[in-house]
Design a protein around this motif. Structure first.
Motif, PDB file in Angstrom:
ATOM      1  N   VAL A  87      61.982  39.453  13.707  1.00  0.00           N
ATOM      2  CA  VAL A  87      61.323  40.703  14.084  1.00  0.00           C
ATOM      3  C   VAL A  87      61.969  41.162  15.384  1.00  0.00           C
ATOM      4  O   VAL A  87      61.870  40.487  16.411  1.00  0.00           O
ATOM      5  N   CYS A 142      54.297  39.451  10.650  1.00  0.00           N
ATOM      6  CA  CYS A 142      54.925  40.572  11.339  1.00  0.00           C
ATOM      7  C   CYS A 142      53.924  41.254  12.264  1.00  0.00           C
ATOM      8  O   CYS A 142      54.230  41.561  13.423  1.00  0.00           O
ATOM      9  N   TRP A 202      61.922  44.524  10.885  1.00  0.00           N
ATOM     10  CA  TRP A 202      61.531  43.249  10.272  1.00  0.00           C
ATOM     11  C   TRP A 202      62.210  43.085   8.914  1.00  0.00           C
ATOM     12  O   TRP A 202      61.734  42.392   8.032  1.00  0.00           O
TER      13      TRP A 202
END
Length: 297
Positions: free
Chosen positions: A27, A114, A97
């Motif tokens: 991420v 996430c 992501w």
């Protein structure tokens, strides 16, 4: 068809339960601002990275979260990043992501992780800059719409000001405890562009908009991918329409009225834009033009 949809929902739920796992660098946060509107400044989730960056605590912040199958330089951010920077002097943080969302099922499985990473990043900025969550708008598309809510509810120092979920995903979310809901932020605004096809059908936020009935968009025929893209095209236009037409919506008594396009309530609430929407709520419908500018209001 019903059996196929049921199988897809079961498959998505099973994959989500199994999880794939996001690596430490899966991420990535990309900072844009008016001084650098097209070249991003990658930020690490560390105090040094943020303090040495161009992030300004004197600007509001917009966080964008793309859908599965995209990345930070994909179509969604190509519309939304420049539109936001044109509309307002903001810190624009685009979340990438893509390493964990190449396929829809992978992204579904990684959605919670996430969201947790994004929340941790927001909490870090709060700790080092005394910059509260009331300064944030989180804009997500598809899976990103639900991730916006997951992130917002994990922020520890207050409540995120505004979530905009553009065509939040349908498959795997009907009975998902992490589904987007109105209690995730002070204002949750949802645009349904492919309701019941790719996107979630029933209302999820304080404000739920169903353009052209919310299932397929006027200039797309039965092409759901085209309709999904138009969802964020509408949002981008709403940010840059100052002095021009706006997406002025008509209030509906129910979801059924919205999708049937038979709403007859008051007209005046506007989709998108940067204006404060305190006190506004309900289900709304509006029509669009076939080509840009799409707004008719």
């Amino acid at each position: 068809m019903a059996a196929l949809v049921k199988c897809l929902i079961v498959l998505c739920a099973a994959v989500a339960a199994s999880g794939y796992g996001l690596g430490d660098m899966d991420v990535v946060f990309h900072l844009f601002h008016r001084g650098s509107p097209s070249v991003s400044e990658p930020l690490l989730p560390t105090a040094n990275s943020i303090m040495q960056s161009s992030f300004s605590p004197f600007r509001p912040t917009v966080i964008t979260i793309h859908n599965s199958g995209e990345n930070v330089s994909g179509n969604f951010n190509a519309f939304v990043v420049p539109a936001h920077l044109t509309a307002q002097d903001v810190n624009l943080i685009a979340v990438d992501w893509s390493a964990g969302s190449g396929m829809y099922t992978q992204g579904l499985a990684n959605a919670v992780q996430c969201g947790e990473r994004i929340a941790s990043f927001i909490n870090l900025i709060t700790n080092i800059a005394n910059y509260g969550p009331e300064n944030y708008r989180i804009v997500g598309v598809g899976l990103g719409g639900h991730i916006a809510g997951i992130a917002a509810e994990r922020v520890i120092a207050g409540t995120i000001a505004h979530i905009v979920a553009i065509d939040p995903s349908f498959f795997g979310w009907t009975h998902n405890p992490n589904i987007l809901s109105a209690d995730k932020a002070s204002k949750v605004e949802v645009l349904h562009a492919t309701a019941g096809v790719l996107g979630y059908d029933h209302p999820l936020g304080h404000l739920d908009f169903y353009p052209n009935g919310g299932t397929y968009q006027t200039s797309c025929g039965a092409d759901a991918s085209c309709s999904h893209i138009l969802g964020y095209a509408f949002y981008a236009e709403s940010l840059t329409s100052e002095g021009g037409s706006q997406f002025v919506a008509t209030a509906c008594d129910s979801y059924e009225e919205a999708v049937a396009q038979t709403c007859s309530g008051e007209k005046g609430v506007v989709f998108g834009g940067i204006e404060d929407k305190t006190g506004q709520s309900g289900i709304y419908w509006f029509q669009t033009n076939f080509v840009p500018p799409f707004a008719q209001g």
